[in-house]
Design a protein around this motif. Structure first.
Motif, mmCIF file in Angstrom:
data_model
loop_
_atom_site.group_PDB
_atom_site.id
_atom_site.type_symbol
_atom_site.label_atom_id
_atom_site.label_comp_id
_atom_site.label_asym_id
_atom_site.label_seq_id
_atom_site.Cartn_x
_atom_site.Cartn_y
_atom_site.Cartn_z
ATOM 1 N N ARG A 15 6.035 -6.708 -13.704
ATOM 2 C CA ARG A 15 5.993 -7.692 -12.631
ATOM 3 C C ARG A 15 7.197 -8.621 -12.755
ATOM 4 N N ILE A 16 7.870 -8.900 -11.637
ATOM 5 C CA ILE A 16 9.007 -9.823 -11.666
ATOM 6 C C ILE A 16 8.789 -11.012 -10.732
ATOM 7 N N HIS A 17 7.745 -10.939 -9.923
ATOM 8 C CA HIS A 17 7.509 -11.966 -8.908
ATOM 9 C C HIS A 17 6.073 -11.789 -8.439
ATOM 10 N N ARG A 18 5.509 -12.803 -7.827
ATOM 11 C CA ARG A 18 4.130 -12.660 -7.344
ATOM 12 C C ARG A 18 4.002 -11.563 -6.297
ATOM 13 N N SER A 19 5.122 -11.160 -5.692
ATOM 14 C CA SER A 19 5.075 -10.131 -4.651
ATOM 15 C C SER A 19 5.797 -8.848 -5.028
ATOM 16 N N TYR A 20 6.362 -8.761 -6.256
ATOM 17 C CA TYR A 20 7.176 -7.594 -6.609
ATOM 18 C C TYR A 20 6.863 -7.067 -8.009
ATOM 19 N N ASP A 26 8.599 8.256 -9.556
ATOM 20 C CA ASP A 26 9.602 8.194 -8.495
ATOM 21 C C ASP A 26 9.602 6.853 -7.772
ATOM 22 N N ILE A 27 8.614 6.027 -8.056
ATOM 23 C CA ILE A 27 8.541 4.720 -7.397
ATOM 24 C C ILE A 27 9.595 3.794 -8.003
ATOM 25 N N GLU A 28 10.427 3.212 -7.153
ATOM 26 C CA GLU A 28 11.498 2.343 -7.618
ATOM 27 C C GLU A 28 11.025 0.892 -7.744
ATOM 28 N N TRP A 29 10.284 0.435 -6.748
ATOM 29 C CA TRP A 29 9.687 -0.894 -6.816
ATOM 30 C C TRP A 29 8.552 -0.986 -5.808
ATOM 31 N N LEU A 30 7.732 -2.030 -5.953
ATOM 32 C CA LEU A 30 6.570 -2.241 -5.100
ATOM 33 C C LEU A 30 6.612 -3.664 -4.568
ATOM 34 N N GLN A 31 6.200 -3.830 -3.319
ATOM 35 C CA GLN A 31 6.201 -5.147 -2.690
ATOM 36 C C GLN A 31 4.864 -5.412 -2.017
ATOM 37 N N TYR A 46 -1.824 -4.718 1.772
ATOM 38 C CA TYR A 46 -1.131 -3.488 1.398
ATOM 39 C C TYR A 46 -0.049 -3.793 0.369
ATOM 40 N N VAL A 47 0.350 -2.750 -0.342
ATOM 41 C CA VAL A 47 1.502 -2.810 -1.226
ATOM 42 C C VAL A 47 2.422 -1.667 -0.819
ATOM 43 N N ASN A 48 3.656 -1.998 -0.496
ATOM 44 C CA ASN A 48 4.617 -0.974 -0.105
ATOM 45 C C ASN A 48 5.248 -0.351 -1.339
ATOM 46 N N LEU A 49 5.139 0.973 -1.448
ATOM 47 C CA LEU A 49 5.767 1.704 -2.535
ATOM 48 C C LEU A 49 7.143 2.155 -2.067
ATOM 49 N N ARG A 50 8.205 1.689 -2.724
ATOM 50 C CA ARG A 50 9.555 2.106 -2.346
ATOM 51 C C ARG A 50 9.920 3.358 -3.136
ATOM 52 N N VAL A 51 10.134 4.445 -2.409
ATOM 53 C CA VAL A 51 10.444 5.742 -3.016
ATOM 54 C C VAL A 51 11.654 6.318 -2.297
ATOM 55 N N ARG A 52 12.774 6.385 -2.984
ATOM 56 C CA ARG A 52 13.996 6.974 -2.449
ATOM 57 C C ARG A 52 14.340 6.430 -1.064
ATOM 58 N N ALA A 101 -1.868 -7.246 -7.569
ATOM 59 C CA ALA A 101 -2.498 -7.379 -8.882
ATOM 60 C C ALA A 101 -3.336 -6.151 -9.196
ATOM 61 N N GLY A 102 -3.990 -5.604 -8.190
ATOM 62 C CA GLY A 102 -4.831 -4.441 -8.407
ATOM 63 C C GLY A 102 -4.040 -3.214 -8.822
ATOM 64 N N ILE A 103 -2.898 -2.986 -8.167
ATOM 65 C CA ILE A 103 -2.110 -1.806 -8.507
ATOM 66 C C ILE A 103 -1.343 -2.018 -9.811
ATOM 67 N N GLU A 104 -1.034 -3.284 -10.155
ATOM 68 C CA GLU A 104 -0.321 -3.563 -11.408
ATOM 69 C C GLU A 104 -1.126 -3.093 -12.615
ATOM 70 N N THR A 105 -2.430 -3.265 -12.582
ATOM 71 C CA THR A 105 -3.261 -2.869 -13.719
ATOM 72 C C THR A 105 -3.344 -1.356 -13.873
ATOM 73 N N ARG A 106 -2.947 -0.608 -12.837
ATOM 74 C CA ARG A 106 -3.069 0.852 -12.879
ATOM 75 C C ARG A 106 -1.741 1.554 -13.089
ATOM 76 N N LEU A 107 -0.660 0.776 -13.183
ATOM 77 C CA LEU A 107 0.650 1.362 -13.445
ATOM 78 C C LEU A 107 0.949 1.326 -14.937
#
Length: 294
Positions: free
Chosen positions: A242-247, A202-207, A212-218, A229-235
């Motif tokens: 990844r599309i950007h250093r922050s997204y 359900d996560i649309e994007w992360l910032q 912290y990393v904000n999970l955008r959900v609906r 970087a930490g959450i990227e390895t677990r998705l």
């Protein structure tokens, strides 16, 4: 997932900046008025020939430096280098150094304002011996610095709980986990004493936002204590990229990719958001999504 952010939180967001500014103006302003009055009364009792406007200048000059320079700087610093139970031993020396910098800026700024105010009255302002006065001011400023840090972090903590703070599911004390912990399928969200689960799909994007990393959900953001970087390895890399250093985006939620003259791109999401895409990620994203240029 059917849980939504409280309507009160959504109504608060347009007013958030004004509430924050108003809080600090009221707090610093009340302290400024109170200190001006008590200082004048004390000096009159001592028979000092100080003019009535002088204590006001002393306090207003200090208040302006705090309001216009130091409080915004402390807010940025604590967001960039947050202080938590996990890192306080490493952060305390850094914060002590920051408090010294804050004191120097405060003293230099308020003395400059006082000099200008006194000159406008045809008078000269004497600060006193700088080494002694700096030590005196630091003993006061470090308490102010600590108070501001506590208030800022406490306010952010309350906002996260009001908004809903996400966390990874931990391994159970006994028995195997119900789902893989290294690649979570769901996240636990705590909000105002309640808990619910958010599916990773359900996560649309992360910032990235500091620690912290904000999970955008609906349409709602849920902060997760992690680095991008930490959450990227677990998705799941089949669903997220990844599309950007922050997204990081969900591939299923990408509507189109708009090339820019700089070589970067703008990613248009199905929820209407437009996110930056660095040139190093642009071609890979287009290949993986098959999205047409906007």
């Amino acid at each position: 997932m059917t849980e939504r952010a409280p309507p009160t939180y959504e109504r608060y967001l347009p007013w958030r900046r004004w509430v924050e500014i108003g809080f600090w103006v009221a707090m610093i302003g009340a302290n400024c008025i109170g200190n001006s009055m008590t200082t004048l009364i004390d000096m009159r009792r001592q028979g000092s020939g100080v003019e009535a406007w002088e204590p006001a200048v002393w306090e207003v000059s200090s208040a302006l430096v705090w309001l216009l320079v130091l409080i915004p700087a402390i807010a940025w610093y604590t967001r960039r280098f947050p202080l938590h139970w996990e890192n306080w031993r490493r952060r305390i020396p850094e914060y002590l150094l920051a408090s010294i910098v804050v004191c120097i800026i405060h003293v230099v700024g308020m003395v400059a304002l006082r000099v200008l105010a006194y000159r406008s009255q045809g008078m000269t302002y004497e600060f006193g011996p700088w080494p002694r006065e700096l030590v005196y001011e630091y003993l006061k400023d470090i308490r102010s610095f600590a108070t501001i840090v506590v208030l800022v972090e406490g306010y952010r903590f309350l906002l996260r709980r009001w908004q809903g703070e996400a966390s990874l599911l931990a391994e159970p004390d006994e028995g195997p986990p119900l789902e893989p912990v290294d690649r979570p399928e769901r996240f636990l969200v705590r909000k105002l004493g309640r808990e619910f689960l958010v599916a990773a799909n359900d996560i649309e994007w992360l910032q990235a936002a500091g620690n912290y990393v904000n999970l955008r959900v609906r349409g709602h953001d849920y902060p997760l204590r992690s680095t991008i970087a930490g959450i990227e390895t677990r998705l799941d890399p089949r669903r997220f990229t990844r599309i950007h250093r922050s997204y990081i985006v969900s591939l299923d939620q990408v509507a189109s990719i708009e090339p820019l003259d700089t070589g970067d791109a703008r990613v248009h999401m199905k929820d209407g958001s437009a996110l930056p895409c660095s040139r190093r990620y642009r071609q890979d994203l287009r290949q993986r999504t098959g999205a047409e240029a906007a």
